[in-house]
Write a protein that holds these residues in place. Structure first.
Motif, PDB file in Angstrom:
ATOM      1  N   THR A 163     -39.750  -2.106   5.552  1.00 51.84           N
ATOM      2  CA  THR A 163     -38.542  -2.659   4.917  1.00 51.84           C
ATOM      3  C   THR A 163     -37.984  -3.778   3.787  1.00 51.84           C
ATOM      4  OG1 THR A 163     -37.911  -0.405   6.030  1.00 51.84           O
ATOM      5  CG2 THR A 163     -36.579  -1.158   4.281  1.00 51.84           C
ATOM      6  N   GLU A 164     -37.237  -5.034   5.176  1.00 51.72           N
ATOM      7  CA  GLU A 164     -37.629  -5.929   4.281  1.00 51.72           C
ATOM      8  C   GLU A 164     -38.372  -6.851   4.704  1.00 51.72           C
ATOM      9  OE1 GLU A 164     -33.599  -7.395   4.786  1.00 51.72           O
ATOM     10  OE2 GLU A 164     -32.601  -5.165   4.703  1.00 51.72           O
TER      11      GLU A 164
ATOM     12  N   ALA B 170     -31.168  -2.457   2.858  1.00 57.14           N
ATOM     13  CA  ALA B 170     -31.601  -1.549   3.184  1.00 57.14           C
ATOM     14  C   ALA B 170     -31.715  -1.692   4.527  1.00 57.14           C
ATOM     15  CB  ALA B 170     -33.610  -1.947   2.293  1.00 57.14           C
TER      16      ALA B 170
ATOM     17  N   PRO C 242     -30.200  -0.465  -2.645  1.00 54.16           N
ATOM     18  CA  PRO C 242     -30.465  -0.663  -1.141  1.00 54.16           C
ATOM     19  C   PRO C 242     -30.716  -2.108  -0.976  1.00 54.16           C
ATOM     20  CG  PRO C 242     -30.625   1.313  -0.992  1.00 54.16           C
ATOM     21  CD  PRO C 242     -30.617   0.890  -2.413  1.00 54.16           C
ATOM     22  N   LEU C 243     -32.376  -2.236  -1.891  1.00 52.84           N
ATOM     23  CA  LEU C 243     -33.239  -3.371  -1.784  1.00 52.84           C
ATOM     24  C   LEU C 243     -32.760  -4.375  -2.541  1.00 52.84           C
ATOM     25  CD1 LEU C 243     -35.960  -3.959  -1.058  1.00 52.84           C
ATOM     26  CD2 LEU C 243     -36.864  -3.567  -2.960  1.00 52.84           C
TER      27      LEU C 243
END
Lengths: 498, 268
Positions: free
Chosen positions: A403-404, A361, A272-273
């Protein structure tokens, strides 16, 4: 469906993380298991009870017989704790669409549970074969699962994480392609350029010249890094634009450095990252691939809208929040000169629809799939449900950035009272206050926000950006008022606020 | 810790402004020191960049709201029902297409016993800052909210001198009788004159003035008649807009008629 965080937010001092699926199996877990989006789409087509016979499940096993295209039905068995799968079809990729369809039937409650003593012998036989194969694969020199023959009864043991890797990998640039090589070269160039700026100083007069940035942006475009090129061009406009421009430039150089480093290690990151990084660099995912994924179905409240001009393109963002899941979604539309922006939503409406999220993500950017009903005005209760306290909103924002870290916008919907301290506008509630970015609202829009609240709390949607929080909408009991920045109607169609 | 990191951020920005060729970056503190130790990056431009990137993320993700602040006292209560949402849409169309209707619209808000919806107050106050009689109508229609907003932001007060308001021009004698005629007669007369050419482009202003003075009840028939004329290709550039004026005027008054609009419950 993801659970909504309680309105009071997490325990004091603890960050609130974005909601994640809990429980044994949910649709999202089946989605994560799929080797690619098309397999999942195919599975959805056969995940109907009429196609399946002799189904059953226990607390560890799941089985069924699917009527396929050939005369012979396909037998599927899944050991759903260790995620061992078996299917008699000829597919070389596992889990196949039959296994995925069986899982979808199961999570949908269409498979009856039986006593362990009533498990058919063929299912037990398949389980034994899977376990033998899994044991053999676990001890192989390279740790990889052995490939069986075309109709091998035992397939590779898969775990949701391993199965998602091929799916994510197919959405990333091929590591060995020329394109990837150009991207890596471009990222190295960017890293060197940023490093040079740190050595010579951000006060270097060369940075006050647009050409310095434009040359870099052009090289990034050549390296297939359009997302980074756009960020560089936006950064060029920040230099000298306000008294604290140097802080903003230094911060953004830090974020660009982060992206450059992450991009150079793309295939070492978790899927996801990696997908998030790839998207930030400018890697495009086909809309058809996004729409082929499992949708996020909910009643979506349209809470905010904003328009921004990025280079020669007007970008419109619609912010939606799911009533059941509490997740945010962003719908983007783009318009060049003379074109039309997406004007198909009304602030304060609720629409029951499928949203398909782009990989990543956060999965914020989405496409609209099927609509299940006509839009209607949100009830006061639904609007109240969509809003959180200022403290909780800040926690949600923090979790999203963690997360981002490179996101440039994030929506907030808070119940607060607009007020002023000195020459600074703020939103305040009983426990906290949040300053509004200076100059983010025209005076008439600030006054409109004030008038709608009239000294009391109102439901306000805002956008966080690195420069501050900007209100974009205020929701009253019987109407919603759009105060977000609006595109120039002389530039694009759809530039008039309702 | 937050204060330390915020102060350290300023030191990093200062170092980045000058450049590491001139001044070494400040040594990392707290979590930044842990990061540097783990990664093995030491000083120089790479060290500065690592600190900048990490601290940017830390400070952004750790956005802490401030303490609550006192909320303002609200305006006095106004018991009049607020104009319904459709009125806001109509007003936005009036502003774009037929601003000459605005005075009548504001008057209709007041005479119908409504008060302006809050999202209209600031735009109307700003719009009519230089037109005293309209500004006064807005204040009347908005009630205590207008004075309260002006108190917050004096830019919304009126800057125009007081002067007498000109009455609109009278209807020409040959059309005056229509003001008291039944709707069907009015519609047939206008459409007939338009179709026969007795009313043409040169009479546009006269007809517009008439339509803005006709009884509201005759406007739908007038609009339908003129649309039919335009549909037949007779000066569509003249009669479609006049029909639109009639339709809009009828709608704006009808929306403000004293219907039993239930006052919406405030959001809890």
């Amino acid at each position: 469906m993801t659970r909504r965080e309680p309105a009071g937010g997490g325990p004091a001092g603890e960050p609130v993380r974005p909601s994640v699926p809990t429980g044994v199996w949910k649709v999202e877990q089946v989605m994560a298991l799929a080797p690619r989006a098309t397999a999942l789409a195919a599975a959805q087509g056969i995940a109907v009870a009429d196609r399946w016979r002799a189904t059953g499940c226990t607390d560890t096993l799941l089985w069924g017989r699917c009527s396929g295209g050939s005369a012979e039905p396909y037998d599927c068995v899944v050991e759903h704790r260790r995620v061992l799968v078996h299917c008699t079809c000829a597919s070389r990729r596992q889990p196949c669409k039959h296994v995925l369809a069986l899982l979808l039937l199961w999570v949908g409650g269409a498979v009856s549970e039986v006593e362990p003593s009533h498990v058919p012998d063929r299912v037990l036989g398949a389980l034994a074969a899977m376990e033998r194969h899994h044991a053999a694969a676990s001890t192989s020199p390279d740790g990889s699962a052995a490939e069986g023959g075309a109709r091998s009864p035992a397939r590779s043991a898969v775990s949701p994480r391993a199965a998602s890797a091929p799916d994510a990998a197919s959405r990333l640039p091929d590591r060995d392609s020329d394109r990837s090589a150009r991207m890596r070269a471009g990222l190295s160039d960017l890293a060197r350029w940023i490093d040079d700026r740190m050595r010579t100083g951000v006060a270097d007069p060369a940075l006050a010249q647009y050409r310095t940035w434009d040359d870099l942006a052009a090289r990034l475009v050549d390296a297939q890094l359009g997302g980074l090129a756009n960020r560089v061009r936006r950064l060029a406009g920040v230099v000298g634009s306000r008294p604290d421009w140097h802080e903003a430039v230094v911060a953004e150089l830090g974020v660009l450095h982060l992206l450059a480093e992450a991009g150079r290690r793309l295939h070492e990151l978790s899927p996801p990252l990696a997908e998030s990084v790839a998207a930030a660099l400018g890697w495009q995912v086909r809309q058809s691939d996004v729409l082929a994924g499992v949708p996020d179905t909910d009643h979506w409240v349209v809470l905010g809208r904003s328009d921004t001009r990025e280079d020669r393109i007007e970008v419109r963002r619609w912010w939606l929040r799911g009533l059941a899941g509490g997740r945010w979604a962003m719908l983007l539309s783009f318009a060049a000169y003379g074109q039309a922006l997406d004007d198909g939503w009304s602030l304060g409406d609720v629409v029951h629809a499928d949203l398909h999220r782009y990989p990543g993500a956060l999965g914020l950017r989405s496409l609209v799939g099927r609509r299940h009903d006509e839009p209607r005005r949100a009830t006061p209760d639904e609007l109240t449900t969509s809003a959180v306290s200022i403290t909780t909103a800040c926690a949600e924002l923090g979790a999203a950035i963690a997360t981002e870290p490179w996101i440039e916008r994030w929506p907030l919907c808070v119940r607060g009272t607009p007020t002023r301290q000195g020459d600074e506008w703020l939103l305040t509630d009983d426990d906290a206050s949040l300053p509004v970015a200076r100059g983010s609202l025209r005076p008439v829009d600030t006054a409109t926000l004030l008038a709608c609240a009239a000294g009391g709390p109102a439901i306000v949607t805002a956008e966080w950006t690195p420069t501050g929080v900007q209100p974009v909408g205020v929701h009253l009991a019987d109407r919603s008022v759009d105060v977000g920045p609006i595109a120039d109607p002389g530039f694009v169609d759809g530039g008039a606020r309702r | 810790m937050t204060t330390d990191l915020a102060a350290h951020w300023q030191e990093l920005v200062a170092a980045a402004l000058l450049g590491t060729d001139r001044r070494p970056p400040p040594p990392p503190v707290g979590v930044l020191a842990d990061l540097a130790a783990d990664s093995g990056v030491r000083g120089g431009s790479a060290g500065l960049l690592q600190q900048v990137a990490a601290l940017t993320v830390v400070l952004r993700s750790g956005l802490t709201p401030r303490a609550p602040v006192p909320v303002p006292m609200g305006p006095d209560v106004d018991l009049r029902p607020v104009t319904p949402p459709e009125c806001s849409v109509t007003w936005s169309e009036i502003v774009v297409e037929w601003p000459s209707l605005e005075r009548e619209w504001l008057s209709a808000v007041v005479t119908s016993g409504h008060r302006l919806s809050p999202e209209l107050v600031a735009p109307l106050l700003e719009r009519h800052r230089t037109t005293r009689h309209l500004h006064e109508l807005v204040v009347d229609a908005a009630g205590p909210l207008a004075a309260w907003l002006i108190d917050w932001s004096p830019r919304f007060s009126c800057v125009a001198p007081r002067r007498s308001v000109e009455d609109p021009p009278p209807v020409t004698p040959d059309l005056e009788a229509l003001l008291a005629s039944p709707a069907a007669v009015v519609a047939e007369s206008l459409a007939g004159a338009a179709r026969d050419g007795h009313l043409g482009a040169a009479h546009r202003g006269v007809v517009l003035n008439l339509v803005q003075r006709l009884p509201v009840s005759s406007l739908p028939a007038v609009a339908a008649g003129l649309v039919a004329v335009a549909d037949d290709g007779v000066l569509p550039g003249v009669w479609y807009p006049v029909a639109r004026l009639a339709t809009l005027r009828h709608r704006m008054v009808h929306e403000l008629a004293p219907h039993p609009h239930p006052e919406p419950e405030p959001l809890s």
